[in-house]
Design a protein around this motif. Sequence first.
Motif, mmCIF file in Angstrom:
data_model
loop_
_atom_site.group_PDB
_atom_site.id
_atom_site.type_symbol
_atom_site.label_atom_id
_atom_site.label_comp_id
_atom_site.label_asym_id
_atom_site.label_seq_id
_atom_site.Cartn_x
_atom_site.Cartn_y
_atom_site.Cartn_z
ATOM 1 N N SER A 262 -33.556 -4.050 -28.709
ATOM 2 C CA SER A 262 -34.135 -4.388 -30.002
ATOM 3 C C SER A 262 -33.232 -5.410 -30.696
ATOM 4 O O SER A 262 -32.114 -5.692 -30.236
ATOM 5 C CB SER A 262 -34.241 -3.126 -30.862
ATOM 6 N N ARG A 263 -33.713 -5.941 -31.807
ATOM 7 C CA ARG A 263 -32.878 -6.883 -32.579
ATOM 8 C C ARG A 263 -31.605 -6.196 -33.056
ATOM 9 O O ARG A 263 -30.522 -6.774 -33.019
ATOM 10 C CB ARG A 263 -33.663 -7.430 -33.770
ATOM 11 N N LEU A 264 -31.740 -4.950 -33.490
ATOM 12 C CA LEU A 264 -30.571 -4.192 -33.933
ATOM 13 C C LEU A 264 -29.643 -3.893 -32.764
ATOM 14 O O LEU A 264 -28.417 -3.923 -32.909
ATOM 15 C CB LEU A 264 -31.016 -2.896 -34.619
ATOM 16 N N GLY A 265 -30.203 -3.636 -31.589
ATOM 17 C CA GLY A 265 -29.396 -3.420 -30.396
ATOM 18 C C GLY A 265 -28.605 -4.663 -30.016
ATOM 19 O O GLY A 265 -27.438 -4.588 -29.635
ATOM 20 N N ARG A 266 -29.255 -5.829 -30.136
ATOM 21 C CA ARG A 266 -28.546 -7.090 -29.857
ATOM 22 C C ARG A 266 -27.444 -7.334 -30.878
ATOM 23 O O ARG A 266 -26.361 -7.806 -30.533
ATOM 24 C CB ARG A 266 -29.537 -8.256 -29.821
ATOM 25 N N LEU A 267 -27.719 -7.012 -32.148
ATOM 26 C CA LEU A 267 -26.689 -7.154 -33.179
ATOM 27 C C LEU A 267 -25.505 -6.251 -32.865
ATOM 28 O O LEU A 267 -24.349 -6.671 -32.966
ATOM 29 C CB LEU A 267 -27.259 -6.822 -34.559
ATOM 30 N N PHE A 268 -25.781 -5.010 -32.475
ATOM 31 C CA PHE A 268 -24.704 -4.090 -32.098
ATOM 32 C C PHE A 268 -23.873 -4.679 -30.960
ATOM 33 O O PHE A 268 -22.649 -4.640 -30.994
ATOM 34 C CB PHE A 268 -25.280 -2.726 -31.688
ATOM 35 N N ALA A 269 -24.544 -5.237 -29.949
ATOM 36 C CA ALA A 269 -23.839 -5.810 -28.800
ATOM 37 C C ALA A 269 -22.951 -6.983 -29.225
ATOM 38 O O ALA A 269 -21.794 -7.081 -28.799
ATOM 39 C CB ALA A 269 -24.836 -6.252 -27.737
ATOM 40 N N VAL A 270 -23.463 -7.851 -30.063
ATOM 41 C CA VAL A 270 -22.680 -9.010 -30.522
ATOM 42 C C VAL A 270 -21.468 -8.548 -31.325
ATOM 43 O O VAL A 270 -20.350 -9.028 -31.115
ATOM 44 C CB VAL A 270 -23.567 -9.972 -31.346
ATOM 45 N N VAL A 271 -21.677 -7.602 -32.231
ATOM 46 C CA VAL A 271 -20.568 -7.112 -33.055
ATOM 47 C C VAL A 271 -19.536 -6.380 -32.190
ATOM 48 O O VAL A 271 -18.333 -6.488 -32.429
ATOM 49 C CB VAL A 271 -21.094 -6.231 -34.210
ATOM 50 N N ALA A 272 -19.992 -5.677 -31.156
ATOM 51 C CA ALA A 272 -19.051 -5.007 -30.242
ATOM 52 C C ALA A 272 -18.170 -6.039 -29.536
ATOM 53 O O ALA A 272 -16.962 -5.818 -29.376
ATOM 54 C CB ALA A 272 -19.817 -4.168 -29.222
ATOM 55 N N TRP A 273 -18.750 -7.145 -29.115
ATOM 56 C CA TRP A 273 -17.972 -8.203 -28.458
ATOM 57 C C TRP A 273 -17.003 -8.863 -29.441
ATOM 58 O O TRP A 273 -15.856 -9.151 -29.091
ATOM 59 C CB TRP A 273 -18.896 -9.249 -27.838
ATOM 60 N N ILE A 274 -17.459 -9.090 -30.664
ATOM 61 C CA ILE A 274 -16.569 -9.681 -31.677
ATOM 62 C C ILE A 274 -15.394 -8.751 -31.963
ATOM 63 O O ILE A 274 -14.243 -9.193 -32.050
ATOM 64 C CB ILE A 274 -17.359 -10.007 -32.963
ATOM 65 N N GLU A 275 -15.682 -7.464 -32.101
ATOM 66 C CA GLU A 275 -14.617 -6.490 -32.362
ATOM 67 C C GLU A 275 -13.603 -6.487 -31.219
ATOM 68 O O GLU A 275 -12.394 -6.476 -31.445
ATOM 69 C CB GLU A 275 -15.230 -5.094 -32.557
ATOM 70 N N ALA A 276 -14.092 -6.533 -29.984
ATOM 71 C CA ALA A 276 -13.193 -6.551 -28.819
ATOM 72 C C ALA A 276 -12.379 -7.843 -28.778
ATOM 73 O O ALA A 276 -11.173 -7.817 -28.476
ATOM 74 C CB ALA A 276 -13.996 -6.391 -27.537
ATOM 75 N N PHE A 277 -13.010 -8.970 -29.076
ATOM 76 C CA PHE A 277 -12.299 -10.258 -29.070
ATOM 77 C C PHE A 277 -11.184 -10.267 -30.114
ATOM 78 O O PHE A 277 -10.059 -10.705 -29.828
ATOM 79 C CB PHE A 277 -13.283 -11.402 -29.326
ATOM 80 N N THR A 278 -11.480 -9.776 -31.317
ATOM 81 C CA THR A 278 -10.445 -9.763 -32.351
ATOM 82 C C THR A 278 -9.332 -8.772 -32.017
ATOM 83 O O THR A 278 -8.171 -9.004 -32.358
ATOM 84 C CB THR A 278 -11.035 -9.456 -33.739
ATOM 85 N N TRP A 279 -9.671 -7.679 -31.322
ATOM 86 C CA TRP A 279 -8.646 -6.728 -30.859
ATOM 87 C C TRP A 279 -7.709 -7.442 -29.887
ATOM 88 O O TRP A 279 -6.479 -7.312 -29.971
ATOM 89 C CB TRP A 279 -9.296 -5.546 -30.152
ATOM 90 N N ALA A 280 -8.294 -8.183 -28.945
ATOM 91 C CA ALA A 280 -7.479 -8.909 -27.964
ATOM 92 C C ALA A 280 -6.583 -9.934 -28.662
ATOM 93 O O ALA A 280 -5.399 -10.075 -28.318
ATOM 94 C CB ALA A 280 -8.377 -9.585 -26.938
ATOM 95 N N GLY A 281 -7.134 -10.633 -29.636
ATOM 96 C CA GLY A 281 -6.333 -11.600 -30.388
ATOM 97 C C GLY A 281 -5.193 -10.936 -31.131
ATOM 98 O O GLY A 281 -4.070 -11.464 -31.178
ATOM 99 N N LEU A 282 -5.456 -9.782 -31.697
ATOM 100 C CA LEU A 282 -4.402 -9.047 -32.401
ATOM 101 C C LEU A 282 -3.323 -8.586 -31.432
ATOM 102 O O LEU A 282 -2.129 -8.648 -31.749
ATOM 103 C CB LEU A 282 -5.014 -7.858 -33.149
#
Length: 120
Positions: free
Chosen positions: A5-25
């Motif tokens: 769903s659109r909300l499912g895709r949003l969740f997936a994108v935000v999960a990737w962003i959260e992981a990317f910022t974790w890696a950067g930190l």
Amino acid sequence: MPPMSRLGRLFAVVAWIEAFTWAGLLVGMFLKYVTETTEAGVWLFGRLHGGAFVLFVVVTLIAAVRLRWGWFRTLVALASAVPPLTTLLAEWWLKRTGHLAEPAEREAAQAPDAELQPTR
């Protein structure tokens, strides 16, 4: 597997962003505390990760309610934001089990096809 769903895709994108910022930190902390070269990575990614973390929690709670995850899936998804990069595992698991799709589509995909049922 039903489409996300659109909300499912949003969740997936935000999960990737959260992981990317974790890696950067993590890289920033390595540069600050191990090599002692710069604090810029912690300064930048600390702020970005804080925002991504809060966004992930909000999107997870909204998705949990609207996509009807139940308490176990919701707690696992929320807990995945704590260890580094595990939001990617949660996203993969929820996508693979069809829980990023609308509940009606998920139920339709799990139900046996009416066409395959013998008629009497």
